[in-house]
Motif scaffolding. Structure first.
Motif, PDB file in Angstrom:
ATOM      1  N   ALA A 139      80.491  45.206  30.812  1.00 12.30           N
ATOM      2  CA  ALA A 139      81.202  45.478  32.093  1.00 12.30           C
ATOM      3  C   ALA A 139      81.614  43.400  32.591  1.00 12.30           C
ATOM      4  O   ALA A 139      79.753  42.603  31.994  1.00 12.30           O
ATOM      5  N   LEU A 140      81.967  42.596  33.177  1.00 13.62           N
ATOM      6  CA  LEU A 140      81.962  41.596  33.346  1.00 13.62           C
ATOM      7  C   LEU A 140      82.132  41.455  35.226  1.00 13.62           C
ATOM      8  O   LEU A 140      82.970  41.531  35.654  1.00 13.62           O
ATOM      9  N   ARG A 141      81.599  40.405  35.995  1.00 17.48           N
ATOM     10  CA  ARG A 141      81.864  40.058  37.448  1.00 17.48           C
ATOM     11  C   ARG A 141      81.755  38.224  37.328  1.00 17.48           C
ATOM     12  O   ARG A 141      81.211  37.392  36.725  1.00 17.48           O
ATOM     13  N   ASP A 142      82.739  37.939  37.967  1.00 18.21           N
ATOM     14  CA  ASP A 142      82.928  36.303  37.491  1.00 18.21           C
ATOM     15  C   ASP A 142      82.220  35.631  38.627  1.00 18.21           C
ATOM     16  O   ASP A 142      82.644  36.003  40.249  1.00 18.21           O
ATOM     17  N   VAL A 143      81.090  35.284  38.778  1.00 17.81           N
ATOM     18  CA  VAL A 143      80.202  34.108  39.576  1.00 17.81           C
ATOM     19  C   VAL A 143      80.288  32.682  39.652  1.00 17.81           C
ATOM     20  O   VAL A 143      79.964  32.172  40.143  1.00 17.81           O
ATOM     21  N   THR A 144      81.805  32.205  39.244  1.00 16.54           N
ATOM     22  CA  THR A 144      81.962  30.634  38.976  1.00 16.54           C
ATOM     23  C   THR A 144      81.839  30.096  40.831  1.00 16.54           C
ATOM     24  O   THR A 144      81.268  29.482  41.041  1.00 16.54           O
ATOM     25  N   GLU A 145      82.619  30.785  41.731  1.00 16.41           N
ATOM     26  CA  GLU A 145      82.723  30.165  43.035  1.00 16.41           C
ATOM     27  C   GLU A 145      81.527  30.363  43.169  1.00 16.41           C
ATOM     28  O   GLU A 145      81.320  29.085  44.325  1.00 16.41           O
ATOM     29  N   GLU A 146      81.392  31.291  43.363  1.00 22.15           N
ATOM     30  CA  GLU A 146      79.478  31.285  44.211  1.00 22.15           C
ATOM     31  C   GLU A 146      79.303  30.523  43.822  1.00 22.15           C
ATOM     32  O   GLU A 146      78.188  29.951  44.691  1.00 22.15           O
ATOM     33  N   LEU A 165      74.189  35.363  50.079  1.00 25.61           N
ATOM     34  CA  LEU A 165      75.138  36.172  49.894  1.00 25.61           C
ATOM     35  C   LEU A 165      75.632  36.538  48.295  1.00 25.61           C
ATOM     36  O   LEU A 165      75.488  36.970  47.331  1.00 25.61           O
ATOM     37  N   ALA A 166      75.295  34.304  48.076  1.00 28.03           N
ATOM     38  CA  ALA A 166      75.052  34.275  46.799  1.00 28.03           C
ATOM     39  C   ALA A 166      74.591  35.067  46.087  1.00 28.03           C
ATOM     40  O   ALA A 166      74.607  35.623  44.760  1.00 28.03           O
ATOM     41  N   ASP A 167      73.076  34.619  46.769  1.00 25.38           N
ATOM     42  CA  ASP A 167      71.710  35.725  45.889  1.00 25.38           C
ATOM     43  C   ASP A 167      71.996  36.954  45.937  1.00 25.38           C
ATOM     44  O   ASP A 167      71.702  38.213  44.783  1.00 25.38           O
ATOM     45  N   ALA A 168      72.572  37.681  46.750  1.00 27.95           N
ATOM     46  CA  ALA A 168      72.804  39.386  46.359  1.00 27.95           C
ATOM     47  C   ALA A 168      73.814  39.238  45.646  1.00 27.95           C
ATOM     48  O   ALA A 168      73.987  40.492  44.998  1.00 27.95           O
ATOM     49  N   SER A 169      74.552  38.687  45.826  1.00 24.17           N
ATOM     50  CA  SER A 169      76.068  38.705  45.099  1.00 24.17           C
ATOM     51  C   SER A 169      75.541  38.902  43.021  1.00 24.17           C
ATOM     52  O   SER A 169      76.144  39.598  42.468  1.00 24.17           O
ATOM     53  N   LEU A 177      77.713  42.573  52.894  1.00 20.93           N
ATOM     54  CA  LEU A 177      76.843  43.030  52.685  1.00 20.93           C
ATOM     55  C   LEU A 177      76.637  44.292  51.621  1.00 20.93           C
ATOM     56  O   LEU A 177      76.445  44.095  50.784  1.00 20.93           O
ATOM     57  N   ALA A 178      77.358  44.736  53.289  1.00 23.90           N
ATOM     58  CA  ALA A 178      77.044  46.527  52.146  1.00 23.90           C
ATOM     59  C   ALA A 178      79.035  46.332  51.255  1.00 23.90           C
ATOM     60  O   ALA A 178      78.388  47.306  50.800  1.00 23.90           O
ATOM     61  N   ARG A 179      79.438  45.868  52.057  1.00 29.03           N
ATOM     62  CA  ARG A 179      81.202  46.153  51.333  1.00 29.03           C
ATOM     63  C   ARG A 179      80.320  45.519  49.751  1.00 29.03           C
ATOM     64  O   ARG A 179      80.930  46.533  48.825  1.00 29.03           O
ATOM     65  N   ARG A 180      80.001  44.742  49.198  1.00 29.67           N
ATOM     66  CA  ARG A 180      79.469  44.143  47.926  1.00 29.67           C
ATOM     67  C   ARG A 180      78.591  45.142  47.233  1.00 29.67           C
ATOM     68  O   ARG A 180      78.768  45.305  46.660  1.00 29.67           O
ATOM     69  N   ALA A 181      76.680  45.246  48.242  1.00 34.84           N
ATOM     70  CA  ALA A 181      76.533  46.470  47.532  1.00 34.84           C
ATOM     71  C   ALA A 181      77.162  47.959  47.297  1.00 34.84           C
ATOM     72  O   ALA A 181      77.148  48.773  46.261  1.00 34.84           O
ATOM     73  N   ALA A 182      78.459  48.614  48.061  1.00 37.57           N
ATOM     74  CA  ALA A 182      78.995  49.537  47.935  1.00 37.57           C
ATOM     75  C   ALA A 182      79.767  49.379  47.163  1.00 37.57           C
ATOM     76  O   ALA A 182      80.120  49.864  45.809  1.00 37.57           O
ATOM     77  N   SER A 183      80.536  48.418  46.570  1.00 39.93           N
ATOM     78  CA  SER A 183      81.563  47.821  45.184  1.00 39.93           C
ATOM     79  C   SER A 183      80.666  47.946  44.306  1.00 39.93           C
ATOM     80  O   SER A 183      80.755  49.181  42.775  1.00 39.93           O
ATOM     81  N   TYR A 207      72.424  51.217  40.071  1.00 46.90           N
ATOM     82  CA  TYR A 207      72.282  50.828  41.063  1.00 46.90           C
ATOM     83  C   TYR A 207      70.555  50.812  41.990  1.00 46.90           C
ATOM     84  O   TYR A 207      70.869  50.121  42.996  1.00 46.90           O
ATOM     85  N   GLU A 208      70.093  52.648  41.244  1.00 49.65           N
ATOM     86  CA  GLU A 208      69.007  52.277  42.503  1.00 49.65           C
ATOM     87  C   GLU A 208      68.050  51.256  42.311  1.00 49.65           C
ATOM     88  O   GLU A 208      67.446  50.674  43.100  1.00 49.65           O
ATOM     89  N   THR A 209      67.743  50.369  40.757  1.00 50.62           N
ATOM     90  CA  THR A 209      67.391  49.677  40.354  1.00 50.62           C
ATOM     91  C   THR A 209      67.685  48.362  41.652  1.00 50.62           C
ATOM     92  O   THR A 209      66.846  47.637  42.511  1.00 50.62           O
ATOM     93  N   THR A 210      68.415  48.101  41.542  1.00 51.64           N
ATOM     94  CA  THR A 210      69.187  47.137  42.412  1.00 51.64           C
ATOM     95  C   THR A 210      69.167  47.319  43.941  1.00 51.64           C
ATOM     96  O   THR A 210      69.071  45.984  44.494  1.00 51.64           O
ATOM     97  N   LEU A 211      69.761  47.969  44.335  1.00 51.51           N
ATOM     98  CA  LEU A 211      69.333  48.456  45.583  1.00 51.51           C
ATOM     99  C   LEU A 211      68.236  47.989  46.427  1.00 51.51           C
ATOM    100  O   LEU A 211      67.979  47.257  47.294  1.00 51.51           O
TER     101      LEU A 211
END
Length: 803
Positions: free
Chosen positions: A565-572, A291-295, A446-452, A304-308
């Motif tokens: 665009a910012l995403r917090d990845v500290t905790e993960e 999940l951490a790698d996926a996030s 995983l689907a929830r994070r991908a949908a987000s 998102y096309e390339t990312t998915l």
């Protein structure tokens, strides 16, 4: 034992005959001496051959004594009553001697049998203690366990996750096709294993007839009559399965036999439960890592096309044999965005098949149904009937999906803000295990994070086109900051304010560089060129509140300003690293000695097995050795915690490094493995040093222990001391495995361990050298290593001299 019995029978006939032949001597023995010699003959026959041989010897000796040595000679009728009483007394004493030796033989045989059972039970305990995977535990049970139970064959059946089905997971000693059709069967079935699990009690059948009378379904099994024992595997008052022992002949199960098999079943249940917990823990770590790698992947790009597509490849083979992502197009059609498999040729084949059989949005199952209902489909076992239904009468398509060997499937919807965006499909073939509820939970997350990510990308594109995305961005989970050309903050959404630790209202209108801590790092590393994009870049930001936070940043310049665009990845990032390091190290290193101690203690506490002093001492030595090892591991973990927290206080005192080093060597020699030789070579001019004597002793002990442990083939370990300027230099040199040069700087890191392939399976906590480095440096000293694979290692510690 057979040769001893044969000698006993030989002695029963020959010894009395030999004594009787003494009558032919001119100086023949007296009546009393002959009686004594005959008793020795009886004793010899009974000692070697048991009571029966002793009885035969008694009869022959009595006849010989009466006929050859009791007056009148050569007559079986004694001369008087006293002589008759003497012969009778001789017969009684000889019988008692035979019984005494027979009793001794029985006690010896029972002791040998008890010792053999204890040894077999100990072998099972030791093998189970070493096992760390489910297959290793099962192999130990069906090999050592069957042998310890004195059985011909054995099988283990475990309850599946549905709680209604028993699966045969291991067997040994049975005919090749005996379990055909019985690989799995209902818990409610009329079988010994099913009943043992349901009622949580054992069943013992001395004959096949007894078994068939109790279970009619077993009457069709042909073959010679034999005994059968079925025992439930119970952990914490719940049955997790059962173990069956089949014996070659009919036997009676006395209390001792039943107790032994009950103990084996208990040990097997505990071992299976232990490795299940270990595997669950390991699987949880793998899921968190995935999940951490996926996030991180989902936050790495707004495309998102390339990312998915990358996400689908990431899921294979970690989660699936096949993975596909489908997106709902604006016109309502379903478009296959990505499909992944380990074999690129199969991916191309699947893409062609998808073009030939496009999905029907009204299809009652599969991706269309999941998108339409926004409800996941979970199929733990893909039955052939399901394939027939999915093919909808297309025989060619049915043959194709049958050839794929599909076993289990999960399809989850991509839903964001109440809208279905697509679906994620995961499929395993018959080479992989079935999906479980835990896998469904992981797929849903995983689907929830991908949908987000898809939703955020869509909102971001809309904001980029319009130039002012403040209203839309208020609903985005990721942080978004909109800057004017002069760097002033035009808009900042709540997520960005939370990530950057600022007040949303207070910073709008202010420059980002002046009002947001750490923004200079973003400007330097993620600022886009005019009309271009930059990132994503993961940066450590020191915020205005003094805290550090890891943030994934992407920037886009749209002419009148820029959007970040910012995403917090500290905790993960931090949690996964810390948890993986500590859990992997502590669980592995603590579990092994704990399992050995537990096995030995349970063996010693058994009331149905007697142990001789050597066996008891062996088990106590095991407990002492593993407890000492466990204490050392716990001590290292606690000392590491003190070092990290800054709570360890070091003394500053004057002491002799040569005497300290010799005392460490003296202690190590008490438990020195064979083939290792320790030597100390000290120069005559090594002066006293200043530091903490006890902590330096800990450092030298760690280095000596490592030198011994990583010299599995034996060799010399030499400690050399001499003066080096204002330092005392202590070298610990071995001729062991050695360390690659590119690993020298990493071995002093916390929890770092060399590749097991380089250490030949020698394990450790990864804390010893980290502790040594911290202690030496806190005494104003230094530590280093010089080593090459196959040429041993030399660790150098330098401590300041006392002034």
């Amino acid at each position: 034992m057979r040769s001893s019995t044969a000698l006993g029978w030989a002695a029963a006939f020959l010894a009395p005959a030999l004594i009787s032949s003494l009558d032919a001597l001119s100086n023949r023995p007296s009546y009393q001496l002959a009686g004594f010699l005959y008793l020795l003959a009886v004793s010899l026959a009974a000692y070697l051959g048991g009571f029966a041989a002793g009885l035969v010897a008694t009869v022959l000796a009595t006849l010989g004594l009466d006929y050859f040595f009791t007056p009148p000679r050569y007559d079986f009728i004694p001369a008087n009553g006293d002589q008759a009483a003497g012969v009778g007394l001789f017969f009684v004493v000889a019988i008692l001697i035979s019984q005494l030796f027979e009793r001794r033989r029985q006690v010896q045989q029972q002791a040998e049998a008890a010792t053999a059972r204890a040894n077999r039970l100990q072998a099972v305990t030791a093998r189970l203690a070493e096992a760390v995977t489910p297959q290793e535990v099962l192999d130990a049970i069906v090999t050592q366990g069957v042998e310890a139970a004195e059985a011909r064959a054995g099988a283990i059946g475990l309850l599946m996750t549905d709680g209604e089905t028993i699966e045969i997971v291991a067997q040994r000693g049975y005919e090749q096709n005996i379990f055909v059709g019985w690989e799995s069967f209902p818990l409610s079935s009329d079988t010994p294993m099913g009943k043992a699990i349901r009622e949580e009690k054992p069943f013992f059948f001395s004959t096949s007839a007894e078994r068939n009378a109790a279970f009619k379904t077993m009457a069709t099994i042909e073959g010679p009559s034999h005994a059968l024992a079925i025992l439930p595997l119970v952990v914490e008052a719940r049955a997790i399965g059962a173990i069956a022992f089949t014996f070659p002949t009919e036997i009676e199960f006395d209390a001792e036999r039943r107790a032994l098999k009950a103990t084996l079943a208990q040990q097997a249940a505990q071992a299976i439960d232990r490795v299940r917990l270990y595997e669950a823990e390991r699987a949880l770590r793998q899921r968190m890592t995935f999940l951490a790698d996926a996030s991180e992947l989902l936050g790495s790009s707004l495309d998102y096309e390339t990312t998915l597509a990358q996400l689908a490849r990431l899921a294979v083979p970690e989660m699936a044999t096949w993975c596909s992502v489908d997106i709902l197009a604006p016109d309502g059609s379903i478009q296959r965005l990505a499909v992944a498999h380990e074999d690129p040729d199969r991916v191309a084949w699947a893409e062609r098949l998808g073009e030939e059989y496009p999905p029907d949005p009204d299809q009652p199952m599969g991706v269309p149904n999941v998108i339409r209902t926004m409800t996941a489909e979970f199929i733990p076992e893909i039955a052939d009937e399901l394939l027939v239904e999915a093919a909808q009468g297309d025989q060619r398509l049915l043959e194709i999906v049958r050839e794929l060997g599909l076993r289990s499937a999960i399809t989850v919807p991509l839903v964001a803000r109440g809208r279905a965006l697509g679906a994620l499909s995961l499929i395993r073939d018959d080479t992989a295990p079935r999906y479980t509820e835990l896998d469904l939970d992981l797929a849903s997350e995983l689907a929830r994070r991908a949908a987000s990510a898809v939703d955020n990308a869509g909102l971001y594109r809309e904001a980029e086109r319009r130039g002012d995305a403040s209203r839309a961005l208020a609903h985005v989970d990721d942080g978004v900051v909109l800057l004017a050309e002069d760097g002033a903050i035009v808009s900042i959404n709540p997520a960005a304010a939370r990530i950057l630790a600022v007040n949303e209202a207070a910073v709008v209108g202010e420059t980002a560089l002046g009002s947001i801590g750490g923004w200079s790092e973003i400007e330097d590393n993620a600022r886009p060129e005019p009309g271009g994009t930059r990132g994503p870049v993961t940066l450590p930001l020191v915020l205005s509140d003094g805290n550090e936070r890891w943030v994934s940043v992407s920037g886009v310049d749209f002419g009148d300003g820029a959007v970040y665009a910012l995403r917090d990845v500290t905790e993960e990032r931090l949690l996964e690293r810390t948890r993986s390091d500590f859990v992997a190290t502590a669980s592995h290193e603590l579990r092994t000695p704990l399992a050995a101690v537990l096995g030995a203690v349970k063996t010693l506490r058994r009331e149905d097995v007697s142990f001789d002093p050597d066996q008891r001492e062996m088990l106590m030595d095991m407990i002492d050795r593993e407890a000492e090892r466990l204490s050392g591991i716990v001590g290292q973990i606690l000392l590491t915690g003190q070092l990290d927290a800054g709570r360890l206080r070091l003394e500053h005192e004057r002491f002799d490094p040569v005497a300290l080093t010799k005392s460490v060597v003296d202690s190590a020699e008490l438990h020195l493995p064979s083939g290792i030789e320790l030597r100390v070579r000290a120069a005559e001019d090594v002066p006293a040093v200043a530091g903490d004597e006890n902590q330096l002793r800990q450092v030298i002990s760690n280095l000596v222990d490592n030198a011994i442990k990583y010299s599995p083939q034996g060799g010399d370990v030499e400690l050399r001391l001499h003066r080096n300027g204002q330092f005392a230099r202590i070298e610990v040199a071995d001729s062991g495995l050695g360390i690659p040069r590119d690993e020298h700087h990493r071995i002093f890191e916390k929890f770092y361990r060399l590749d097991p392939a380089l250490t030949r399976g020698v394990n450790g906590t990864g804390l010893g050298l980290y502790i040594s480095k911290e202690l030496v440096e806190r005494m104003n000293g230094r530590i280093s290593v010089d080593s090459e694979p196959g040429r041993g290692s030399t660790f150098v510690v330098e401590v300041p001299l006392a002034i």
